[in-house]
Design an enzyme around this catalytic site. Structure first.
Site, PDB file in Angstrom:
ATOM      1  N   LYS A 171       0.862  -1.183   0.000  1.00  0.00           N
ATOM      2  CA  LYS A 171       0.000   0.000   0.000  1.00  0.00           C
ATOM      3  C   LYS A 171       0.896   1.230   0.000  1.00  0.00           C
ATOM      4  O   LYS A 171       1.915   1.276   0.704  1.00  0.00           O
ATOM      5  CB  LYS A 171      -0.880  -0.030   1.247  1.00  0.00           C
ATOM      6  N   SER A 251      -9.289   1.740   3.461  1.00  0.00           N
ATOM      7  CA  SER A 251      -8.510   2.500   2.503  1.00  0.00           C
ATOM      8  C   SER A 251      -7.483   1.664   1.742  1.00  0.00           C
ATOM      9  O   SER A 251      -6.877   2.131   0.782  1.00  0.00           O
ATOM     10  CB  SER A 251      -7.785   3.630   3.228  1.00  0.00           C
ATOM     11  N   SER A 275      -9.804  -0.462   7.541  1.00  0.00           N
ATOM     12  CA  SER A 275      -9.141  -0.248   6.261  1.00  0.00           C
ATOM     13  C   SER A 275      -8.452  -1.473   5.683  1.00  0.00           C
ATOM     14  O   SER A 275      -8.015  -1.452   4.540  1.00  0.00           O
ATOM     15  CB  SER A 275      -8.126   0.893   6.382  1.00  0.00           C
TER      16      SER A 275
END
Length: 561
Positions: A171, A251, A275
């Site tokens: 990420k 996210s 997330s």
């Protein structure tokens, strides 16, 4: 005569070398100028979503206005292009949807090499991400050295950690030397950093960092009510089970979509509240949010030093345990690091629990409201698990937002001061700077506004008040779970997706979600297990058992070959 012949031969060799050099330079120049992708008009796609039932999916844009995919994909293009489709198809049964032990076994047997493993995933990435009809807008950076690093590995992983040679995606709020760490924000588009602590642990064990993936900008602590999976850097991440139909979750949107589509062996996400659980559930993959302090946060762009944690996102539970084990390590720089916890060996060697020994709580309201949850719980019960109906107490999470606001107000400047290596390329030093920066460049940066960042600036909670809020919320979060866990002697509580992620966040409890099935629309749904602190070994064992019973995951049809 001899001299003349030699001189002529020498001139021929020199001229040939000159031509070869020119050809190589020309090839290099052509490769650097190769057009692999062209921006397209996404207005029709945006218009098609204008009346979507979910307001957060009424997109204002899909493709990034600033990212040139040619810059992302050119460096490895020539080598990826040379990997034939025939070889790809030959390797597909040994790699696609296989777990790490199976992949390592095939490599040991000489079926393919670590280099070919990387090429296999690159083949898929180039095939789908350069096609505007299939792109998920998930890969936003590739490690140009990945293939060379793969070539340098041993022929098999005997004696090595199982993660050895496995291509991993990060990420893009996790530091990796050699690629920017942007958190999806243009203000950090040139943010060069050293490796995050967990990345150091991965590299020590021979893992290959394949690249960076998109995310909700600033880990979704940016705009309010906006699409999950959107960032100014990467554009709108899309769900492989239904592009523009289903949310990606956030996210860690890129981590979930990339693994669902088979772009790498595994990915690392981060969670503050939901997330990892949300995008894992939405993309039918396995995601683990560990106990706060199990994994280091050093070198990761923060929201909240109180609640943030990285975690593994994989296609199966076996790989999840392997990736978690590979990232373990006590980090003195992390104020919440836990020194005495389970070991990597426990994660890798713990036998799967007998399902007859598993005792879990099923939330009665979910049994009434969700038919898939009810059906799966009944299946697990029939398989031998003890299912105890529970009704958690009413708990309010008053002040939760202030934890995020005040933590980020203090944590982000500290991160920028400590980890942003080229201060001349990263002009922001505070949340206020970021807000101003975005206003000055609003066309590119904030089509959905920046209400959450602005909310940080207006939150007047004091440090003393914040400490009280944190203690109260941790107490209330634990009460939500503990009444059932303690009184009913449960191993875990069963939830759905990220439904109870906020409670687990403030309680600092671990949670793992596994594929549970699909709605009639085809949208994935996950079964989430939440347990007491430092019960990751047990949760993974239970999840593995449930995974085998349910066998729910299906590869997204559009990305199945």
């Amino acid at each position: 005569m001899k001299y003349s012949t030699f001189g002529s031969l020498l001139m021929t060799v020199i001229f040939s070398c000159f031509l070869l050099s020119c050809k190589q330079d020309s090839n290099k120049e052509n490769a650097e100028n190769t057009i692999l992708w062209e921006p397209y008009n996404d207005s029709l796609e945006v218009a098609a979503n204008a009346n979507h039932d979910n307001p957060r999916m009424r997109y204002k844009l899909i493709q990034s206005k600033v990212l040139d995919k040619n810059d992302v994909f050119r460096p490895l293009y020539q080598e990826a292009k040379a990997f034939s489709n025939e070889r790809y198809l030959a390797l597909e049964p040994y790699i696609l949807e296989q777990d790490i032990p199976s992949i390592q076994s095939s490599i040991k047997q000489g079926k393919f090499t670590y280099e070919e493993l990387v090429l296999f995933y690159l083949h898929r990435i180039y095939k789908y991400e350069l096609d505007n009809g299939t792109t998920l807008n998930t890969i936003i950076a590739l490690n140009a050295s990945a293939l060379e690093q793969a070539r340098q590995l041993k022929s098999n992983a005997d004696g090595e950690h199982p993660i050895y040679g496995m291509p991993i995606l990060l990420k893009d709020n996790i530091g990796f030397k050699g690629l920017p760490t942007t958190a999806g924000a243009i203000a950090l588009k040139d943010n060069t950093t050293a490796d995050a602590f967990i990345v150091e642990r991965l590299k020590e064990k021979g893992a290959l960092i394949l690249g960076k993936v998109n995310l909700s900008e600033w880990a979704y602590f940016f705009c309010d009510g906006c699409p999950v999976g959107y960032s100014a850097v990467g554009g709108q991440t899309l769900n492989p089970y239904g592009r523009r139909l289903f949310e990606t979750g956030g996210s860690s949107s890129g981590s979930g979509t990339a693994i669902a589509a088979g772009y790498a062996v595994a990915a690392v996400g981060t969670e503050t509240s939901g997330s990892i659980l949300s995008p894992s559930s939405q993309n039918s993959v396995v995601g683990l949010k560990p106990t706060i302090g199990v994994l280091s946060r050093t070198g990761i762009v923060p929201i909240s030093s109180t609640l943030d944690t990285p975690g593994p996102m994989t296609r199966n539970v076996t790989d999840n345990a392997i990736l978690l084990a590979a990232m373990l390590g006590f980090d003195e720089a992390d104020q919440h690091a836990i020194k005495d916890l389970f070991s990597a060996a426990q994660l890798l060697e713990t036998p799967m629990s007998s399902i007859a020994q598993i005792r879990v709580g099923a939330i009665t309201t979910l049994m009434q409201q969700d038919s898939i949850y009810k059906t799966r719980v009944e299946v697990l019960k029939s398989a031998g698990a003890t299912i105890v109906p529970i009704t958690p107490p009413e708990v309010k999470l008053d002040g939760f937002l202030s934890i995020l606001n005040i933590d980020m107000k203090h944590d982000l400047p500290q991160y920028l001061e400590t980890y942003a290596q080229q201060k001349d390329l990263v002009s922001v030093t505070s949340v206020a700077d970021v807000v101003t920066y975005n206003i000055q460049h609003s066309t590119l940066r904030m089509p959905y506004g920046q209400a959450r960042l602005e909310g940080i600036l207006t939150d007047s909670t004091t440090i003393e008040e914040l400490q009280t809020i944190k203690l109260n919320l941790e107490k209330e979060g634990r009460r939500f779970f503990d009444e059932a866990l303690d009184n009913q002697d449960l191993d875990a509580i069963l939830s759905i997706n990220n439904y109870h992620a906020g409670y687990a966040a403030v309680a600092k409890y671990p949670a793992i979600t596994i594929p549970m099935g699909y709605k009639t629309t085809g949208e994935p749904i996950g079964l989430t297990l939440i347990g007491k602190p430092l019960t990751e070994v047990s949760l993974l064992s239970i999840a593995k058992n449930f995974e085998q019973v349910m066998q729910a995951r299906k590869i997204p049809e559009l990305y199945s070959n």
